[in-house]
Design a protein around this motif. Structure first.
Motif, PDB file in Angstrom:
ATOM      1  N   UNK A 223       0.990  -1.320   0.038  1.00  0.00           N
ATOM      2  CA  UNK A 223       0.189   0.002  -0.071  1.00  0.00           C
ATOM      3  C   UNK A 223       0.869   1.331   0.029  1.00  0.00           C
ATOM      4  N   UNK A 224       2.011   1.348   0.541  1.00  0.00           N
ATOM      5  CA  UNK A 224       2.849   2.494   0.883  1.00  0.00           C
ATOM      6  C   UNK A 224       3.573   2.594  -0.510  1.00  0.00           C
ATOM      7  N   UNK A 225       4.005   1.543  -1.206  1.00  0.00           N
ATOM      8  CA  UNK A 225       4.610   1.792  -2.488  1.00  0.00           C
ATOM      9  C   UNK A 225       3.400   1.984  -3.583  1.00  0.00           C
ATOM     10  N   UNK A 226       2.134   1.604  -3.350  1.00  0.00           N
ATOM     11  CA  UNK A 226       1.145   1.915  -4.284  1.00  0.00           C
ATOM     12  C   UNK A 226       0.879   3.842  -4.324  1.00  0.00           C
ATOM     13  N   UNK A 227       0.870   4.044  -2.964  1.00  0.00           N
ATOM     14  CA  UNK A 227       0.723   5.490  -2.703  1.00  0.00           C
ATOM     15  C   UNK A 227       1.616   6.358  -3.410  1.00  0.00           C
ATOM     16  N   UNK A 228       2.996   6.019  -3.218  1.00  0.00           N
ATOM     17  CA  UNK A 228       4.136   6.791  -3.817  1.00  0.00           C
ATOM     18  C   UNK A 228       4.283   6.661  -5.372  1.00  0.00           C
ATOM     19  N   UNK A 229       3.929   5.414  -5.760  1.00  0.00           N
ATOM     20  CA  UNK A 229       4.038   5.311  -7.302  1.00  0.00           C
ATOM     21  C   UNK A 229       2.752   6.133  -7.823  1.00  0.00           C
ATOM     22  N   UNK A 230       1.587   5.902  -7.170  1.00  0.00           N
ATOM     23  CA  UNK A 230       0.366   6.762  -7.761  1.00  0.00           C
ATOM     24  C   UNK A 230       0.919   8.235  -7.972  1.00  0.00           C
ATOM     25  N   UNK A 231       1.454   8.892  -6.653  1.00  0.00           N
ATOM     26  CA  UNK A 231       1.686  10.183  -6.716  1.00  0.00           C
ATOM     27  C   UNK A 231       2.669  10.579  -7.659  1.00  0.00           C
ATOM     28  N   UNK A 232       3.639   9.540  -7.907  1.00  0.00           N
ATOM     29  CA  UNK A 232       4.776   9.843  -9.053  1.00  0.00           C
ATOM     30  C   UNK A 232       4.212  10.040 -10.507  1.00  0.00           C
ATOM     31  N   UNK A 233       3.285   9.041 -10.578  1.00  0.00           N
ATOM     32  CA  UNK A 233       2.802   8.959 -11.971  1.00  0.00           C
ATOM     33  C   UNK A 233       1.849  10.161 -12.101  1.00  0.00           C
ATOM     34  N   UNK A 234       1.083  10.590 -11.289  1.00  0.00           N
ATOM     35  CA  UNK A 234       0.035  11.566 -11.256  1.00  0.00           C
ATOM     36  C   UNK A 234       0.453  13.002 -11.577  1.00  0.00           C
TER      37      UNK A 234
END
Length: 334
Positions: A223-234
């Protein structure tokens, strides 16, 4: 406490002093009364009165001292037993209020538990048609419409996932399973989830894993990595996202670096605050301000330290520092 006791008994003390002055004054104005014996009587009565005050101070302040030292934790065992009628009134009031508060807390806790279970049940029910929808989307021929539908599906999936973990967070300690977690499989699974979005924005990934695994809870780390990747892509466009793990000293680290919009310097101290959505793009209604807040909370529970470096227009680097193996007793015993 002595000062408060004297203040409480001030009227009685003043009355006693006035009576002693009255006795002395009577002996002074009446020549038939010998003054020295009166002075001796006043001295003895004053001495007895002071001794009496000391005795009463210990007896009368015992109950109130226990109240002052009470930690307000609904535990009444540390409060001294009431001895006087007025202390009994206070004790009964405190006991009744505490029992009422305990009952209220218990009822509210049951209500929160029910709401949590209902919401979790609803989220899981919604995930079933979402999974079916994803399978149907996969059967569609490649087209701009399919890409757009896939992106909207992904947004719904991420929102539901965030809600799910937000409701589970208070009970996280009951859901921990610390194990050696393979970073490669975990990272590539999260990258695959964001694949449609990344293709639309022409974003690639560079993965370099010197540390192949970390000791943590795989589900919560995902979940932590998902949030960081989502922000990075966004907040990135037509650039790569770098994922690199390495060992520094006796700790494993994972770095997530993007070359997107970056974070304004004045916003950096607040990015993990609940509901904070940035001052530079305050018009971004799609942001809930919960992703990084949950990331921080989960990281703290897993003893993962997060460092952030960012420069507007250059990009952002999130670095996760994992705890030593001998520190996991604190996690399991929290």
């Amino acid at each position: 406490m002595i000062k408060n006791f004297l203040k409480e008994r001030r009227s009685w003390i003043v009355l006693f002093i006035c009576l002693q002055f009255l006795v002395l004054f009577s002996g002074y104005i009446d020549s038939a009364i010998s003054f020295m014996p009166l002075l001796y009587i006043v001295f003895l009565s004053t001495l007895i009165f002071v001794i009496f005050l000391c005795f009463r101070f210990h007896k009368e302040t015992k109950f109130y001292t226990a109240l002052a030292e009470w930690e307000n934790d609904l535990d009444l065992t540390n409060i001294a037993e009431a001895e006087s009628p007025f202390e009994k009134i206070i004790e009964d009031s405190i006991v009744n209020q505490t029992e009422l508060l305990k009952q209220t807390v218990s009822n509210n806790w049951v209500s929160v538990e029910q709401e949590k279970d209902e919401l979790l049940s609803w989220i899981h029910e919604v995930k079933t048609p979402l999974t079916a929808m994803h399978l149907m989307i996969d059967r569609l021929e490649e087209s701009p419409i399919k890409a757009q539908i896939s992106l909207e599906w992904l947004r719904i999936h991420l929102l539901l996932d965030s809600q799910l973990h937000q409701k589970r967070l208070p009970f996280m300690k009951n859901d921990l399973y610390i194990e050696e977690t393979d970073l490669k499989s975990l990272l590539f699974k999260e990258i695959k989830t964001l694949q449609t979005w990344c293709m639309q924005k022409r974003i690639g990934f560079e993965v370099e894993l010197e540390a192949a695994s970390v000791l943590t809870d795989a589900k919560w780390l995902a979940f932590i990595i998902r949030q960081l990747l989502t922000n990075a892509v966004k907040y990135s466009e037509e650039s790569d996202i770098v994922l690199r793990s390495f060992i520094e000293g006796d700790r494993s680290k994972l770095m997530v670096q993007d070359f997107g919009r970056g974070i304004d310097k004045k916003d950096l101290p607040r990015i993990f605050d609940k509901g904070f959505t940035s001052t530079t793009a305050h018009h971004d209604n799609a942001s809930t301000g919960m992703g990084l807040y949950l990331t921080k909370k989960i990281s703290e529970s897993l003893l993962i330290h997060i460092d952030v470096l960012s420069e507007p227009g250059v990009g952002t680097i999130f670095t996760l520092t994992f705890p030593r193996k001998n520190e996991f007793g604190a996690i399991l015993g929290m």
